[in-house]
Enzyme design. Structure first.
Site, PDB file in Angstrom:
ATOM      1  N   GLN A  74       0.780  -9.085  -6.519  1.00  0.00           N
ATOM      2  CA  GLN A  74       0.393 -10.494  -6.676  1.00  0.00           C
ATOM      3  C   GLN A  74       1.262 -11.240  -7.683  1.00  0.00           C
ATOM      4  OE1 GLN A  74      -1.554 -12.132  -4.795  1.00  0.00           O
ATOM      5  NE2 GLN A  74      -2.613 -10.481  -3.711  1.00  0.00           N
ATOM      6  N   CYS A  84     -18.413  -6.746   3.048  1.00  0.00           N
ATOM      7  CA  CYS A  84     -19.618  -6.431   3.805  1.00  0.00           C
ATOM      8  C   CYS A  84     -19.644  -4.935   4.079  1.00  0.00           C
ATOM      9  CB  CYS A  84     -19.598  -7.202   5.111  1.00  0.00           C
ATOM     10  SG  CYS A  84     -21.157  -7.141   5.960  1.00  0.00           S
ATOM     11  N   THR A  90       0.838  -1.202   0.000  1.00  0.00           N
ATOM     12  CA  THR A  90       0.000   0.000   0.000  1.00  0.00           C
ATOM     13  C   THR A  90       0.873   1.253   0.000  1.00  0.00           C
ATOM     14  OG1 THR A  90      -1.717  -1.207   1.192  1.00  0.00           O
ATOM     15  CG2 THR A  90      -1.830   1.204   1.269  1.00  0.00           C
ATOM     16  N   THR A 101      14.228   5.063   9.502  1.00  0.00           N
ATOM     17  CA  THR A 101      15.227   4.004   9.716  1.00  0.00           C
ATOM     18  C   THR A 101      14.694   2.690   9.158  1.00  0.00           C
ATOM     19  OG1 THR A 101      15.996   5.147  11.668  1.00  0.00           O
ATOM     20  CG2 THR A 101      16.594   2.824  11.494  1.00  0.00           C
ATOM     21  N   GLY A 139       6.214  -7.893   0.823  1.00  0.00           N
ATOM     22  CA  GLY A 139       6.866  -9.087   1.350  1.00  0.00           C
ATOM     23  C   GLY A 139       5.916 -10.200   1.767  1.00  0.00           C
TER      24      GLY A 139
END
Ligand code: PLP
Length: 387
Positions: free
Chosen positions: A179, A325, A73, A237, A200
Protein backbone atom coordinates in the site's frame (compact mmCIF):
# COMPACT_ATOMS: atom_id res chain seq x y z
CA UNK A 1 -23.24 1.24 -16.73
CA UNK A 2 -23.77 4.61 -15.10
CA UNK A 3 -20.93 6.84 -14.08
CA UNK A 4 -18.50 5.22 -11.63
CA UNK A 5 -16.91 7.22 -8.83
CA UNK A 6 -14.03 5.00 -7.86
CA UNK A 7 -12.78 5.45 -4.31
CA UNK A 8 -11.55 1.91 -3.67
CA UNK A 9 -7.96 2.30 -4.79
CA UNK A 10 -6.50 0.30 -1.88
CA UNK A 11 -8.37 -2.70 -3.35
CA UNK A 12 -7.14 -2.13 -6.88
CA UNK A 13 -6.47 0.75 -9.24
CA UNK A 14 -7.35 1.80 -12.77
CA UNK A 15 -4.61 0.82 -15.21
CA UNK A 16 -3.17 4.08 -16.54
CA UNK A 17 -3.65 4.52 -20.32
CA UNK A 18 0.07 5.11 -20.76
CA UNK A 19 0.71 1.81 -18.95
CA UNK A 20 -1.62 -0.07 -21.31
CA UNK A 21 0.16 1.48 -24.28
CA UNK A 22 3.54 0.39 -22.90
CA UNK A 23 2.51 -3.22 -22.38
CA UNK A 24 0.56 -3.84 -25.61
CA UNK A 25 3.50 -4.66 -27.91
CA UNK A 26 4.49 -7.48 -25.53
CA UNK A 27 1.03 -9.05 -25.86
CA UNK A 28 1.30 -8.75 -29.64
CA UNK A 29 4.22 -8.70 -32.01
CA UNK A 30 6.98 -8.78 -29.37
CA UNK A 31 6.13 -12.19 -27.95
CA UNK A 32 9.69 -13.51 -27.61
CA UNK A 33 11.05 -15.17 -24.49
CA UNK A 34 13.53 -12.85 -22.74
CA UNK A 35 15.78 -15.85 -21.93
CA UNK A 36 16.21 -16.82 -25.61
CA UNK A 37 19.60 -16.46 -27.31
CA UNK A 38 18.20 -14.89 -30.50
CA UNK A 39 17.78 -11.16 -30.94
CA UNK A 40 13.96 -11.47 -31.21
CA UNK A 41 14.01 -12.57 -27.54
CA UNK A 42 16.83 -10.15 -26.83
CA UNK A 43 14.71 -7.06 -27.54
CA UNK A 44 12.19 -8.35 -25.00
CA UNK A 45 14.98 -8.90 -22.47
CA UNK A 46 15.97 -5.25 -22.99
CA UNK A 47 12.47 -4.16 -22.00
CA UNK A 48 12.62 -6.30 -18.85
CA UNK A 49 15.95 -4.67 -18.03
CA UNK A 50 14.56 -1.16 -18.59
CA UNK A 51 11.57 -1.91 -16.35
CA UNK A 52 13.80 -3.29 -13.63
CA UNK A 53 15.74 -0.03 -13.72
CA UNK A 54 12.56 2.09 -13.58
CA UNK A 55 11.30 0.14 -10.56
CA UNK A 56 14.70 0.40 -8.86
CA UNK A 57 14.61 4.17 -9.48
CA UNK A 58 11.26 4.48 -7.68
CA UNK A 59 12.45 2.34 -4.77
CA UNK A 60 15.91 3.90 -4.55
CA UNK A 61 17.72 0.57 -4.92
CA UNK A 62 19.76 -1.30 -7.54
CA UNK A 63 18.07 -3.23 -10.40
CA UNK A 64 19.65 -6.55 -9.40
CA UNK A 65 17.85 -6.30 -6.05
CA UNK A 66 14.45 -6.61 -7.81
CA UNK A 67 12.81 -10.05 -8.19
CA UNK A 68 9.66 -10.17 -10.32
CA UNK A 69 6.77 -12.18 -8.87
CA UNK A 70 3.10 -12.63 -9.77
CA UNK A 71 1.57 -10.46 -7.02
CA UNK A 72 1.97 -9.01 -3.54
CA UNK A 73 0.82 -12.26 -1.97
CA UNK A 74 3.56 -14.22 -3.71
CA UNK A 75 6.19 -11.66 -2.69
CA UNK A 76 5.10 -11.91 0.96
CA UNK A 77 5.08 -15.72 0.92
CA UNK A 78 8.45 -15.85 -0.85
CA UNK A 79 10.03 -13.52 1.72
CA UNK A 80 8.66 -15.45 4.68
CA UNK A 81 9.29 -19.00 3.50
CA UNK A 82 12.51 -18.17 1.66
CA UNK A 83 14.02 -16.58 4.76
CA UNK A 84 13.00 -19.34 7.16
CA UNK A 85 14.55 -21.94 4.86
CA UNK A 86 17.94 -20.25 5.31
CA UNK A 87 17.72 -20.08 9.12
CA UNK A 88 16.55 -23.64 9.95
CA UNK A 89 17.57 -23.41 13.61
CA UNK A 90 15.70 -20.20 14.37
CA UNK A 91 12.08 -20.94 15.23
CA UNK A 92 10.43 -17.59 15.93
CA UNK A 93 8.71 -15.13 13.57
CA UNK A 94 7.48 -11.70 14.63
CA UNK A 95 4.70 -9.90 12.81
CA UNK A 96 1.76 -7.66 13.76
CA UNK A 97 -1.91 -8.27 14.41
CA UNK A 98 -2.97 -5.93 11.61
CA UNK A 99 -1.11 -7.46 8.65
CA UNK A 100 -2.86 -8.35 5.41
CA UNK A 101 -3.81 -12.06 5.15
CA UNK A 102 -0.96 -12.42 2.61
CA UNK A 103 1.36 -12.21 5.65
CA UNK A 104 -0.89 -13.36 8.49
CA UNK A 105 -1.96 -16.63 6.84
CA UNK A 106 1.53 -17.94 6.01
CA UNK A 107 2.73 -16.88 9.49
CA UNK A 108 -0.14 -18.61 11.26
CA UNK A 109 0.42 -21.70 9.16
CA UNK A 110 3.96 -21.85 10.54
CA UNK A 111 2.55 -22.52 13.99
CA UNK A 112 1.55 -25.97 12.71
CA UNK A 113 5.21 -26.58 11.92
CA UNK A 114 6.55 -25.84 15.37
CA UNK A 115 7.27 -22.12 14.94
CA UNK A 116 6.48 -19.56 17.59
CA UNK A 117 4.66 -16.70 15.88
CA UNK A 118 4.43 -13.47 17.83
CA UNK A 119 1.90 -10.85 16.67
CA UNK A 120 2.65 -7.35 17.96
CA UNK A 121 -0.36 -5.38 19.15
CA UNK A 122 -1.44 -1.88 18.08
CA UNK A 123 -3.01 0.93 20.11
CA UNK A 124 -6.41 2.49 19.42
CA UNK A 125 -4.92 4.70 16.72
CA UNK A 126 -3.44 1.67 14.98
CA UNK A 127 0.18 2.42 15.98
CA UNK A 128 2.73 -0.19 17.11
CA UNK A 129 4.64 -0.09 20.37
CA UNK A 130 8.28 -0.67 19.47
CA UNK A 131 9.19 -1.55 23.08
CA UNK A 132 7.13 -4.69 22.60
CA UNK A 133 9.24 -5.60 19.55
CA UNK A 134 12.48 -4.93 21.47
CA UNK A 135 11.23 -7.22 24.25
CA UNK A 136 10.28 -10.20 22.09
CA UNK A 137 13.03 -10.20 19.46
CA UNK A 138 15.79 -12.65 20.36
CA UNK A 139 18.48 -14.93 18.92
CA UNK A 140 15.81 -17.48 18.01
CA UNK A 141 14.04 -14.98 15.69
CA UNK A 142 14.36 -15.89 12.00
CA UNK A 143 12.33 -12.98 10.61
CA UNK A 144 10.42 -9.84 11.48
CA UNK A 145 7.71 -9.05 8.92
CA UNK A 146 5.70 -5.88 9.49
CA UNK A 147 3.76 -3.88 6.92
CA UNK A 148 4.80 -0.40 5.77
CA UNK A 149 1.26 0.99 5.73
CA UNK A 150 -2.02 -0.58 6.69
CA UNK A 151 -4.47 -1.27 3.88
CA UNK A 152 -7.60 -0.53 5.94
CA UNK A 153 -6.60 2.59 7.88
CA UNK A 154 -3.58 3.84 5.92
CA UNK A 155 -1.57 4.08 9.17
CA UNK A 156 2.16 4.18 8.38
CA UNK A 157 4.47 2.11 10.57
CA UNK A 158 7.95 3.25 11.68
CA UNK A 159 9.75 0.77 9.43
CA UNK A 160 13.17 2.41 9.79
CA UNK A 161 13.09 2.12 13.58
CA UNK A 162 11.80 -1.45 13.29
CA UNK A 163 14.62 -2.24 10.85
CA UNK A 164 17.19 -0.70 13.20
CA UNK A 165 16.01 -2.93 16.06
CA UNK A 166 16.23 -5.96 13.77
CA UNK A 167 19.64 -5.04 12.44
CA UNK A 168 21.04 -4.61 15.95
CA UNK A 169 19.92 -8.18 16.70
CA UNK A 170 21.02 -9.67 13.35
CA UNK A 171 17.45 -10.50 12.35
CA UNK A 172 16.25 -9.99 8.74
CA UNK A 173 13.42 -7.50 8.29
CA UNK A 174 10.74 -7.78 5.59
CA UNK A 175 8.04 -5.20 5.01
CA UNK A 176 4.83 -5.57 3.03
CA UNK A 177 4.81 -2.19 1.26
CA UNK A 178 1.98 -3.06 -1.13
CA UNK A 179 0.00 0.00 0.00
CA UNK A 180 2.95 2.35 0.40
CA UNK A 181 4.79 2.09 -2.91
CA UNK A 182 3.81 4.88 -5.26
CA UNK A 183 2.08 6.85 -2.49
CA UNK A 184 5.03 7.86 -0.32
CA UNK A 185 8.71 8.28 -1.27
CA UNK A 186 11.13 5.44 -0.43
CA UNK A 187 14.91 5.17 -0.59
CA UNK A 188 15.85 1.59 0.13
CA UNK A 189 19.57 2.17 -0.45
CA UNK A 190 19.74 4.17 2.78
CA UNK A 191 17.31 2.10 4.80
CA UNK A 192 17.16 -0.70 7.34
CA UNK A 193 14.74 -2.75 5.23
CA UNK A 194 16.12 -6.06 3.93
CA UNK A 195 13.11 -7.19 1.88
CA UNK A 196 10.05 -5.36 0.57
CA UNK A 197 6.92 -6.52 -1.29
CA UNK A 198 4.95 -4.51 -3.81
CA UNK A 199 2.06 -5.24 -6.16
CA UNK A 200 1.46 -3.73 -9.61
CA UNK A 201 -2.31 -3.46 -9.43
CA UNK A 202 -2.14 -1.08 -6.47
CA UNK A 203 -0.24 1.52 -8.48
CA UNK A 204 -2.04 1.68 -11.81
CA UNK A 205 -0.41 -1.37 -13.42
CA UNK A 206 -2.44 -4.53 -14.15
CA UNK A 207 -3.05 -7.49 -11.86
CA UNK A 208 -0.61 -10.41 -12.05
CA UNK A 209 2.70 -8.64 -11.51
CA UNK A 210 4.56 -8.00 -8.26
CA UNK A 211 8.07 -7.46 -6.95
CA UNK A 212 10.10 -8.67 -4.04
CA UNK A 213 13.02 -6.36 -3.32
CA UNK A 214 15.89 -8.23 -1.66
CA UNK A 215 18.85 -6.21 -0.38
CA UNK A 216 22.12 -7.48 -1.82
CA UNK A 217 23.66 -9.98 0.62
CA UNK A 218 20.34 -10.97 2.25
CA UNK A 219 19.91 -14.72 2.63
CA UNK A 220 16.87 -16.01 0.72
CA UNK A 221 16.04 -19.47 -0.65
CA UNK A 222 14.03 -19.46 -3.91
CA UNK A 223 10.31 -19.95 -3.41
CA UNK A 224 9.56 -21.23 -6.94
CA UNK A 225 12.13 -23.73 -8.14
CA UNK A 226 12.47 -24.02 -11.89
CA UNK A 227 14.53 -22.34 -14.58
CA UNK A 228 17.31 -19.85 -13.87
CA UNK A 229 15.12 -16.76 -14.35
CA UNK A 230 15.62 -13.87 -11.93
CA UNK A 231 19.19 -15.07 -11.31
CA UNK A 232 17.86 -18.37 -10.00
CA UNK A 233 15.78 -16.67 -7.31
CA UNK A 234 12.34 -17.26 -8.90
CA UNK A 235 11.74 -19.83 -11.62
CA UNK A 236 9.15 -19.25 -14.35
CA UNK A 237 9.14 -17.41 -17.67
CA UNK A 238 8.68 -13.73 -16.97
CA UNK A 239 5.33 -11.95 -17.39
CA UNK A 240 6.92 -9.54 -19.83
CA UNK A 241 3.83 -7.45 -20.56
CA UNK A 242 3.18 -7.10 -16.82
CA UNK A 243 6.81 -6.19 -16.21
CA UNK A 244 6.76 -3.54 -18.95
CA UNK A 245 3.53 -2.19 -17.43
CA UNK A 246 4.94 -2.07 -13.90
CA UNK A 247 8.08 -0.28 -15.08
CA UNK A 248 5.94 2.42 -16.71
CA UNK A 249 3.61 2.60 -13.69
CA UNK A 250 6.62 3.15 -11.41
CA UNK A 251 7.91 5.91 -13.66
CA UNK A 252 4.50 7.59 -13.59
CA UNK A 253 4.26 7.12 -9.81
CA UNK A 254 7.58 8.89 -9.36
CA UNK A 255 6.30 11.76 -11.51
CA UNK A 256 3.01 12.02 -9.61
CA UNK A 257 4.38 11.58 -6.06
CA UNK A 258 4.08 15.31 -5.35
CA UNK A 259 0.50 15.33 -6.64
CA UNK A 260 -0.32 12.35 -4.39
CA UNK A 261 1.04 14.17 -1.38
CA UNK A 262 -0.59 17.52 -2.09
CA UNK A 263 -3.69 17.31 -4.32
CA UNK A 264 -4.82 13.76 -3.44
CA UNK A 265 -4.13 14.42 0.25
CA UNK A 266 -6.20 17.61 0.16
CA UNK A 267 -9.05 15.79 -1.65
CA UNK A 268 -8.99 13.12 1.07
CA UNK A 269 -8.97 15.79 3.78
CA UNK A 270 -11.86 17.61 2.09
CA UNK A 271 -13.87 14.37 1.99
CA UNK A 272 -13.08 13.66 5.63
CA UNK A 273 -14.04 17.13 6.78
CA UNK A 274 -17.33 17.10 4.88
CA UNK A 275 -18.31 13.59 6.03
CA UNK A 276 -17.63 14.38 9.68
CA UNK A 277 -19.59 17.62 9.34
CA UNK A 278 -22.74 16.02 7.90
CA UNK A 279 -22.72 12.69 9.78
CA UNK A 280 -23.08 12.83 13.56
CA UNK A 281 -21.61 9.89 15.53
CA UNK A 282 -18.95 9.28 12.94
CA UNK A 283 -15.21 9.06 13.57
CA UNK A 284 -11.98 8.49 11.70
CA UNK A 285 -10.20 5.18 12.38
CA UNK A 286 -6.41 5.29 12.57
CA UNK A 287 -3.82 7.94 13.32
CA UNK A 288 -4.90 10.99 11.32
CA UNK A 289 -1.42 12.52 11.14
CA UNK A 290 0.54 9.41 10.36
CA UNK A 291 -1.45 8.08 7.40
CA UNK A 292 -1.20 7.44 3.67
CA UNK A 293 -2.34 10.55 1.80
CA UNK A 294 -5.12 8.72 -0.07
CA UNK A 295 -6.85 6.72 2.68
CA UNK A 296 -9.83 7.58 4.86
CA UNK A 297 -11.47 5.00 7.13
CA UNK A 298 -14.61 6.25 8.86
CA UNK A 299 -16.90 4.52 11.32
CA UNK A 300 -20.57 5.38 11.34
CA UNK A 301 -22.00 4.23 14.65
CA UNK A 302 -25.03 1.91 14.86
CA UNK A 303 -25.14 0.88 11.18
CA UNK A 304 -23.38 -1.70 9.11
CA UNK A 305 -20.69 -0.87 6.59
CA UNK A 306 -22.23 -3.23 4.05
CA UNK A 307 -25.56 -1.36 4.06
CA UNK A 308 -23.72 1.92 3.52
CA UNK A 309 -21.77 0.41 0.62
CA UNK A 310 -24.94 -0.87 -1.01
CA UNK A 311 -26.55 2.56 -0.83
CA UNK A 312 -23.38 4.27 -2.13
CA UNK A 313 -23.29 1.71 -4.93
CA UNK A 314 -26.67 2.95 -6.15
CA UNK A 315 -24.95 6.23 -7.04
CA UNK A 316 -22.01 4.45 -8.68
CA UNK A 317 -19.77 5.20 -5.69
CA UNK A 318 -17.21 2.45 -5.01
CA UNK A 319 -15.77 2.18 -1.51
CA UNK A 320 -15.20 -0.78 0.77
CA UNK A 321 -15.89 -1.93 4.30
CA UNK A 322 -13.52 -3.54 6.74
CA UNK A 323 -15.96 -6.30 7.64
CA UNK A 324 -15.60 -9.80 6.32
CA UNK A 325 -18.61 -12.04 5.97
CA UNK A 326 -17.59 -15.25 7.68
CA UNK A 327 -19.88 -18.24 8.20
CA UNK A 328 -23.03 -16.20 7.84
CA UNK A 329 -22.13 -13.64 10.52
CA UNK A 330 -20.67 -10.23 9.85
CA UNK A 331 -17.42 -10.04 11.78
CA UNK A 332 -15.67 -6.68 12.20
CA UNK A 333 -12.26 -6.73 10.50
CA UNK A 334 -9.25 -8.04 12.41
CA UNK A 335 -7.69 -4.57 12.07
CA UNK A 336 -10.61 -2.84 13.79
CA UNK A 337 -10.63 -5.51 16.49
CA UNK A 338 -6.88 -5.17 17.07
CA UNK A 339 -7.34 -1.40 17.47
CA UNK A 340 -10.12 -1.97 20.00
CA UNK A 341 -12.68 -0.01 17.95
CA UNK A 342 -16.01 -0.49 19.77
CA UNK A 343 -18.27 -3.13 18.22
CA UNK A 344 -20.98 -0.67 17.16
CA UNK A 345 -18.43 1.49 15.35
CA UNK A 346 -16.31 -1.33 13.91
CA UNK A 347 -19.34 -2.72 12.12
CA UNK A 348 -20.03 0.59 10.44
CA UNK A 349 -16.54 1.21 9.10
CA UNK A 350 -16.12 2.29 5.50
CA UNK A 351 -12.84 2.87 3.67
CA UNK A 352 -12.55 5.49 0.96
CA UNK A 353 -9.24 5.26 -0.89
CA UNK A 354 -8.48 7.86 -3.55
CA UNK A 355 -6.04 8.12 -6.44
CA UNK A 356 -4.68 10.73 -8.83
CA UNK A 357 -7.74 10.11 -11.04
CA UNK A 358 -10.23 11.46 -8.47
CA UNK A 359 -11.55 15.00 -8.69
CA UNK A 360 -12.93 17.63 -6.31
CA UNK A 361 -16.31 17.29 -7.99
CA UNK A 362 -16.38 13.57 -7.14
CA UNK A 363 -15.47 14.26 -3.54
CA UNK A 364 -18.28 16.80 -3.25
CA UNK A 365 -20.75 14.38 -4.86
CA UNK A 366 -19.89 11.65 -2.30
CA UNK A 367 -20.07 14.13 0.57
CA UNK A 368 -23.47 15.29 -0.65
CA UNK A 369 -24.89 11.75 -0.87
CA UNK A 370 -23.50 10.27 2.32
CA UNK A 371 -25.39 12.43 4.87
CA UNK A 372 -28.90 11.36 3.72
CA UNK A 373 -27.71 7.71 3.38
CA UNK A 374 -26.49 7.59 6.97
CA UNK A 375 -29.61 9.35 8.21
CA UNK A 376 -31.89 6.89 6.40
CA UNK A 377 -29.97 3.82 7.60
CA UNK A 378 -30.03 5.05 11.19
CA UNK A 379 -33.80 5.43 10.96
CA UNK A 380 -33.96 1.75 10.02
CA UNK A 381 -31.30 0.56 12.49
CA UNK A 382 -32.40 -1.55 15.48
CA UNK A 383 -29.25 -0.38 17.32
CA UNK A 384 -30.08 3.34 17.42
CA UNK A 385 -31.38 4.47 20.77
CA UNK A 386 -34.74 6.22 20.42
CA UNK A 387 -35.70 9.02 22.80
N1 PLP B 1 -0.55 -6.74 1.24
C1 PLP B 1 -1.36 -5.69 1.38
C2 PLP B 1 -1.10 -4.69 2.44
C3 PLP B 1 -2.47 -5.55 0.53
O1 PLP B 1 -3.29 -4.50 0.69
C4 PLP B 1 -2.68 -6.52 -0.46
C5 PLP B 1 -3.87 -6.46 -1.35
O2 PLP B 1 -4.89 -5.90 -0.97
C6 PLP B 1 -1.78 -7.59 -0.58
C7 PLP B 1 -0.72 -7.67 0.28
C8 PLP B 1 -1.95 -8.66 -1.63
O3 PLP B 1 -1.54 -8.18 -2.88
P1 PLP B 1 -1.99 -8.98 -4.22
O4 PLP B 1 -3.43 -8.69 -4.41
O5 PLP B 1 -1.14 -8.38 -5.30
O6 PLP B 1 -1.69 -10.40 -3.98
Amino acid sequence: MNRVIYMDNNATTKVDDAVIEEMMPYLGELYGNPSSMHSFGGQVAKKVQQSRQRIADLLGCDPDEIIFTSCGTESDNAAIRGTLATYPRRRKVITSRVEHPAVLSPCRELEHHGYQVYELSVDKEGNLNLDELAEVIDDNTALVTIMYANNETGVIFPVEEIGAICRARGVPFHTDAVQAVGKIPLTLRRSNIDMLSLSGHKLHAPKGIGVLYVRRGTRLAPFLLGGHQEAGRRGGTENVAGIAALGKACQLAADSMDDENTRVRSLRDRLEEKILAVCPDSMVNGDRENRLPNTLNVSFEFIEGESILMMLNQYGICASSGSACTSGSLEPSHVMRAMGVPFTAAHGSVRFSLSRFNTEEEVDFVAQKIGPIIHRLRELSPFVKTA
